[in-house]
Design a protein around this motif. Structure first.
Motif, PDB file in Angstrom:
ATOM      1  N   SER A 293       0.999  -1.111   0.050  1.00  0.00           N
ATOM      2  CA  SER A 293       0.041  -0.059   0.049  1.00  0.00           C
ATOM      3  C   SER A 293       0.783   1.197  -0.036  1.00  0.00           C
ATOM      4  CB  SER A 293      -0.948  -0.016   1.210  1.00  0.00           C
ATOM      5  OG  SER A 293      -1.563   1.373   1.585  1.00  0.00           O
ATOM      6  N   CYS A 294       0.723   2.131  -0.922  1.00  0.00           N
ATOM      7  CA  CYS A 294       1.414   3.362  -0.947  1.00  0.00           C
ATOM      8  C   CYS A 294       0.481   4.585  -1.326  1.00  0.00           C
ATOM      9  CB  CYS A 294       2.445   3.512  -1.999  1.00  0.00           C
ATOM     10  SG  CYS A 294       3.578   4.723  -2.163  1.00  0.00           S
ATOM     11  N   VAL A 295       0.393   5.559  -0.634  1.00  0.00           N
ATOM     12  CA  VAL A 295      -0.390   6.798  -0.840  1.00  0.00           C
ATOM     13  C   VAL A 295       0.215   7.872  -1.770  1.00  0.00           C
ATOM     14  CG1 VAL A 295      -1.740   8.590   0.218  1.00  0.00           C
ATOM     15  CG2 VAL A 295      -1.782   6.544   1.360  1.00  0.00           C
ATOM     16  N   MET A 296      -0.426   8.215  -2.843  1.00  0.00           N
ATOM     17  CA  MET A 296      -0.134   9.323  -3.742  1.00  0.00           C
ATOM     18  C   MET A 296      -0.870  10.521  -3.743  1.00  0.00           C
ATOM     19  SD  MET A 296      -1.218   8.462  -7.607  1.00  0.00           S
ATOM     20  CE  MET A 296      -0.737  10.171  -7.929  1.00  0.00           C
ATOM     21  N   VAL A 297      -0.587  11.716  -4.452  1.00  0.00           N
ATOM     22  CA  VAL A 297      -1.461  13.012  -4.270  1.00  0.00           C
ATOM     23  C   VAL A 297      -1.771  13.063  -5.958  1.00  0.00           C
ATOM     24  CG1 VAL A 297      -1.764  15.109  -3.773  1.00  0.00           C
ATOM     25  CG2 VAL A 297      -0.475  13.846  -2.442  1.00  0.00           C
ATOM     26  N   THR A 298      -2.854  12.953  -6.092  1.00  0.00           N
ATOM     27  CA  THR A 298      -3.131  13.155  -7.961  1.00  0.00           C
ATOM     28  C   THR A 298      -3.902  14.675  -7.980  1.00  0.00           C
ATOM     29  OG1 THR A 298      -4.223  12.148  -9.769  1.00  0.00           O
ATOM     30  CG2 THR A 298      -5.413  12.069  -7.634  1.00  0.00           C
ATOM     31  N   LEU A 299      -3.779  14.958  -9.007  1.00  0.00           N
ATOM     32  CA  LEU A 299      -4.413  16.398  -9.524  1.00  0.00           C
ATOM     33  C   LEU A 299      -5.911  15.831 -10.321  1.00  0.00           C
ATOM     34  CD1 LEU A 299      -1.790  19.057 -10.043  1.00  0.00           C
ATOM     35  CD2 LEU A 299      -3.280  18.806  -8.208  1.00  0.00           C
ATOM     36  N   GLU A 300      -7.167  16.270  -9.789  1.00  0.00           N
ATOM     37  CA  GLU A 300      -8.084  16.508 -10.549  1.00  0.00           C
ATOM     38  C   GLU A 300      -8.460  17.829 -10.898  1.00  0.00           C
ATOM     39  OE1 GLU A 300      -9.667  13.960 -12.036  1.00  0.00           O
ATOM     40  OE2 GLU A 300      -8.852  12.104 -11.138  1.00  0.00           O
ATOM     41  N   GLY A 301      -8.177  18.403 -12.018  1.00  0.00           N
ATOM     42  CA  GLY A 301      -8.411  19.526 -12.373  1.00  0.00           C
ATOM     43  C   GLY A 301      -7.571  20.649 -11.327  1.00  0.00           C
ATOM     44  N   THR A 302      -8.128  21.367 -10.617  1.00  0.00           N
ATOM     45  CA  THR A 302      -7.082  22.090  -9.732  1.00  0.00           C
ATOM     46  C   THR A 302      -7.112  21.597  -8.201  1.00  0.00           C
ATOM     47  OG1 THR A 302      -9.095  23.471  -9.022  1.00  0.00           O
ATOM     48  CG2 THR A 302      -7.514  24.393 -10.961  1.00  0.00           C
ATOM     49  N   ARG A 303      -7.951  20.647  -8.128  1.00  0.00           N
ATOM     50  CA  ARG A 303      -7.946  19.828  -6.686  1.00  0.00           C
ATOM     51  C   ARG A 303      -6.937  18.775  -6.452  1.00  0.00           C
ATOM     52  NH1 ARG A 303     -13.601  17.603  -5.141  1.00  0.00           N
ATOM     53  NH2 ARG A 303     -13.594  19.287  -3.351  1.00  0.00           N
ATOM     54  N   PRO A 304      -6.198  18.886  -5.566  1.00  0.00           N
ATOM     55  CA  PRO A 304      -5.257  17.646  -5.228  1.00  0.00           C
ATOM     56  C   PRO A 304      -5.755  16.700  -4.182  1.00  0.00           C
ATOM     57  CG  PRO A 304      -4.770  19.783  -3.979  1.00  0.00           C
ATOM     58  CD  PRO A 304      -5.733  20.128  -5.000  1.00  0.00           C
ATOM     59  N   GLY A 406       3.680  20.363  -7.708  1.00  0.00           N
ATOM     60  CA  GLY A 406       4.379  19.572  -6.576  1.00  0.00           C
ATOM     61  C   GLY A 406       4.006  20.168  -5.553  1.00  0.00           C
ATOM     62  N   GLN A 407       4.022  21.516  -5.347  1.00  0.00           N
ATOM     63  CA  GLN A 407       3.960  22.150  -3.973  1.00  0.00           C
ATOM     64  C   GLN A 407       2.266  21.981  -3.359  1.00  0.00           C
ATOM     65  OE1 GLN A 407       6.966  23.752  -2.767  1.00  0.00           O
ATOM     66  NE2 GLN A 407       7.582  22.343  -4.321  1.00  0.00           N
ATOM     67  N   ASP A 408       1.771  22.045  -4.346  1.00  0.00           N
ATOM     68  CA  ASP A 408       0.106  22.006  -3.940  1.00  0.00           C
ATOM     69  C   ASP A 408      -0.167  20.605  -3.352  1.00  0.00           C
ATOM     70  OD1 ASP A 408      -0.255  24.552  -4.611  1.00  0.00           O
ATOM     71  OD2 ASP A 408      -1.005  24.125  -6.686  1.00  0.00           O
ATOM     72  N   ARG A 409       0.668  19.542  -4.042  1.00  0.00           N
ATOM     73  CA  ARG A 409       0.285  18.462  -3.808  1.00  0.00           C
ATOM     74  C   ARG A 409       0.952  18.066  -2.365  1.00  0.00           C
ATOM     75  NH1 ARG A 409       0.137  14.732  -8.690  1.00  0.00           N
ATOM     76  NH2 ARG A 409       0.436  16.165 -10.355  1.00  0.00           N
ATOM     77  N   LEU A 410       2.111  18.509  -1.994  1.00  0.00           N
ATOM     78  CA  LEU A 410       2.773  18.367  -0.611  1.00  0.00           C
ATOM     79  C   LEU A 410       1.892  19.092   0.439  1.00  0.00           C
ATOM     80  CD1 LEU A 410       6.357  18.697  -1.686  1.00  0.00           C
ATOM     81  CD2 LEU A 410       5.081  16.869  -1.042  1.00  0.00           C
ATOM     82  N   LYS A 415      -1.699  18.941   5.071  1.00  0.00           N
ATOM     83  CA  LYS A 415      -2.562  19.345   5.831  1.00  0.00           C
ATOM     84  C   LYS A 415      -3.302  18.186   6.475  1.00  0.00           C
ATOM     85  CE  LYS A 415      -6.058  20.736   3.420  1.00  0.00           C
ATOM     86  NZ  LYS A 415      -6.860  21.617   2.307  1.00  0.00           N
ATOM     87  N   LEU A 416      -3.213  16.980   5.820  1.00  0.00           N
ATOM     88  CA  LEU A 416      -4.037  15.900   6.316  1.00  0.00           C
ATOM     89  C   LEU A 416      -3.177  14.749   7.213  1.00  0.00           C
ATOM     90  CD1 LEU A 416      -5.830  14.791   3.037  1.00  0.00           C
ATOM     91  CD2 LEU A 416      -6.842  15.635   5.026  1.00  0.00           C
ATOM     92  N   GLY A 417      -1.923  15.368   7.596  1.00  0.00           N
ATOM     93  CA  GLY A 417      -0.962  14.812   8.743  1.00  0.00           C
ATOM     94  C   GLY A 417      -0.183  13.915   8.174  1.00  0.00           C
ATOM     95  N   PHE A 418       0.267  13.837   7.034  1.00  0.00           N
ATOM     96  CA  PHE A 418       1.432  12.888   6.565  1.00  0.00           C
ATOM     97  C   PHE A 418       2.679  13.689   6.865  1.00  0.00           C
ATOM     98  CE2 PHE A 418      -2.267  11.351   4.221  1.00  0.00           C
ATOM     99  CZ  PHE A 418      -1.850  10.028   3.872  1.00  0.00           C
ATOM    100  N   LEU A 439       6.264  17.478   7.789  1.00  0.00           N
ATOM    101  CA  LEU A 439       6.252  16.769   6.823  1.00  0.00           C
ATOM    102  C   LEU A 439       7.751  16.571   6.299  1.00  0.00           C
ATOM    103  CD1 LEU A 439       4.726  14.782   4.349  1.00  0.00           C
ATOM    104  CD2 LEU A 439       4.598  17.045   3.019  1.00  0.00           C
ATOM    105  N   THR A 440       8.367  15.436   6.434  1.00  0.00           N
ATOM    106  CA  THR A 440       9.820  15.330   5.890  1.00  0.00           C
ATOM    107  C   THR A 440       9.736  14.975   4.531  1.00  0.00           C
ATOM    108  OG1 THR A 440      10.323  14.641   8.108  1.00  0.00           O
ATOM    109  CG2 THR A 440      11.827  14.033   6.237  1.00  0.00           C
ATOM    110  N   VAL A 441      10.214  15.881   3.652  1.00  0.00           N
ATOM    111  CA  VAL A 441      10.154  15.593   2.154  1.00  0.00           C
ATOM    112  C   VAL A 441      11.714  15.071   1.442  1.00  0.00           C
ATOM    113  CG1 VAL A 441       9.687  16.425  -0.077  1.00  0.00           C
ATOM    114  CG2 VAL A 441       8.594  17.318   1.910  1.00  0.00           C
ATOM    115  N   HIS A 442      11.894  13.844   0.993  1.00  0.00           N
ATOM    116  CA  HIS A 442      12.998  13.265   0.548  1.00  0.00           C
ATOM    117  C   HIS A 442      12.995  13.468  -1.041  1.00  0.00           C
ATOM    118  CE1 HIS A 442      14.149  11.570   4.226  1.00  0.00           C
ATOM    119  NE2 HIS A 442      12.744  11.072   4.171  1.00  0.00           N
ATOM    120  N   GLY A 443      13.868  14.310  -1.559  1.00  0.00           N
ATOM    121  CA  GLY A 443      13.989  14.238  -3.091  1.00  0.00           C
ATOM    122  C   GLY A 443      14.650  13.184  -3.810  1.00  0.00           C
ATOM    123  N   VAL A 444      14.302  12.485  -4.831  1.00  0.00           N
ATOM    124  CA  VAL A 444      15.163  11.422  -5.661  1.00  0.00           C
ATOM    125  C   VAL A 444      15.266  11.972  -7.020  1.00  0.00           C
ATOM    126  CG1 VAL A 444      14.656   9.633  -3.833  1.00  0.00           C
ATOM    127  CG2 VAL A 444      12.946  10.228  -5.793  1.00  0.00           C
TER     128      VAL A 444
END
Length: 458
Positions: A293-304, A406-410, A415-418, A439-444
């Motif tokens: 299981s892995c969570v992602m942030v998808t964009l539907e129009g302007t809504r993440p 990407g900023q809007d997704r993060l 906001k949801l506590g990830f 939120l700790t963000v790792h870049g690859v």
């Protein structure tokens, strides 16, 4: 008595052919030619003369342009998809499977608009006025002052629109309306095209916003020629399983707002209610992290929106299966090849099943990284840490490409506590940005880096 001359009209493109053919000569679609009575040239000669107004040629700089005024419908999710509300003189086409809630939502919207002081009209060609009244009582719309007209003749509908001058009118549905100027049956290509053209011109001339309800074919496309979609200003599709209580409404075309915008509704006893936080629908409620299981942030129009990607890797036979629900199957095969070549994770003798939770369809490539991490997690039997998410496009060379906005997704994830995110390096936020606190963000840069990072975090 002379036999009426017939012609064959394509239900996909509206092209005419003098005889039946297996393939339409205009759009090359198969088995789409439908027999109809050919119209004589005499009566149709000046049929649209009154609709076309003469105008002088002017330059763009000389044309006075003002912002389009919008009227909120009282339903935030519907307003979001429409681009902020109903536009004066705008024509909206809404389609969806039978029983999914088109008439219910539009009746609720008309009632809200009427209560705000606007004049509304509901034209029904599929129900009687008593049936519409029964539905309004069932929805709890007591004392509603929405005007109802049970009529399918176009000329009478246009006369009523001209006499009452409503701010918004709903035609339910365009496939039941017919014009006396044509001899073909209601719902035929010629009738749908003609009636939609007249109603569109009436909307532009009077300023009345018109909503057309359209039937869909068994493939899920709007019935009738595609020219219907070209005529209107906005095309909305109702999606969702009738067995589920959630419905998605998606904008495919919008001259007054963003396309691919999405609204989420829940079907209740009192009709459709907007879901303000749809991420909760598309995330499974696991008490503890589970493998695959892995969570992602998808964009539907302007809504993440946060969506959970689930993968199950199981031992397969000589011809292993690759199955995906909500994601592109060909892309899944490509990602498995990249995973083997660049990350050393082999699944050639394993069955691989991938699912997007909640029935959502993800078409953007930003899901690649989360799909690959979910597959690896299931293969190793080790869950990713709690509060983990990932997004990013993966190329054939193994590179991880940035995802748009990407900023809007993060921000949505924070906001949801990830707490942990693995993203492309180009999507890394600025240091000390308070919007990403907790939120700790790792870049690859490459897929092998992402795999190593996931192993160290698990």
């Amino acid at each position: 008595m002379a036999k009426d001359k017939t012609q064959y009209i394509c239900s996909e493109c509206g092209g005419a052919s003098p005889k039946w053919l297996g393939k339409c000569p205009h759009c090359n679609a198969w088995n789409t030619l439908v027999e109809s009575v050919a119209e004589s040239a005499a009566p149709s000669k000046n049929r649209f003369a009154a609709l076309a107004k003469t105008a002088e040629v002017t330059t763009l700089a000389d044309i006075e342009a003002t912002d389009v005024q919008r009227t909120p419908t009282g339903h935030d999710e519907l307003d979001r998809v429409l681009g902020g509300g109903v536009v004066e003189g705008g024509v909206v086409l809404i389609g969806g499977d039978p029983g999914i809630g088109k008439s219910t939502l539009l009746l609720q919207a008309l009632d809200s608009l009427q209560r705000s002081g606007l004049k509304t009209l509901y034209v029904t060609g599929e129900e009687s006025g008593a049936q519409v009244a029964l539905r309004s009582r069932r929805l709890g719309l007591d004392g509603s002052q929405v005007s109802v007209l049970a009529e399918i003749q176009l000329e009478k509908i246009l006369a009523t629109l001209d006499a009452t001058q409503p701010a918004i009118a709903v035609i339910d549905s365009i496939q039941t309306v017919y014009s006396e100027q044509l001899t073909s049956a209601p719902g035929s290509v010629a009738q749908v095209r003609e009636c939609a053209a007249h109603l569109t011109r009436a909307a532009k001339a009077s300023g009345t916003a018109i909503v057309l309800v359209g039937h869909v074919t068994k493939e899920g496309a709007l019935a009738g020629p595609r020219v219907l979609e070209h005529m209107v200003d906005t095309v909305l599709y109702f999606e969702g399983d009738t067995h589920s209580s959630f419905r998605l409404i998606r904008a495919i075309k919008n001259r007054f707002g963003a396309v691919n915008e999405i609204g989420v509704f829940a079907m209740t006893e009192k009709g459709l209610k907007g879901v303000s936080n749809p991420s909760a629908i598309f995330l499974s409620q696991h008490s503890e992290p589970v493998p695959g299981s892995c969570v992602m942030v998808t964009l539907e129009g302007t809504r993440p929106m946060l969506v959970e990607i689930q993968a199950l890797v199981d031992s397969g036979g000589p011809s292993p299966r690759r199955l995906s629900v909500g994601l592109d199957r060909d892309r899944l095969a490509m990602l498995l090849a990249v995973l083997h070549r660049h990350a050393g994770v082999a699944c050639m003798d394993q069955d691989v099943f991938v699912n997007a939770v909640g029935g959502v369809r993800i078409s953007e490539p930003a899901a690649d990284l989360s799909v690959m991490l979910a597959i690896t997690s299931s293969l190793r039997g080790k869950a990713l840490p709690k509060g983990f998410l990932a997004f990013g496009e993966v190329g054939l060379a193994g590179e991880v490409r940035p995802a748009p906005r990407g900023q809007d997704r993060l921000k949505e994830a924070a906001k949801l506590g990830f707490s942990v995110a693995v993203v492309p390096k180009a999507n890394l936020p600025r240091k000390n940005d308070k919007a990403f606190e907790g939120l700790t963000v790792h870049g690859v840069d490459r897929i092998e880096e992402a795999m190593e990072l996931a192993r160290s975090l698990a």
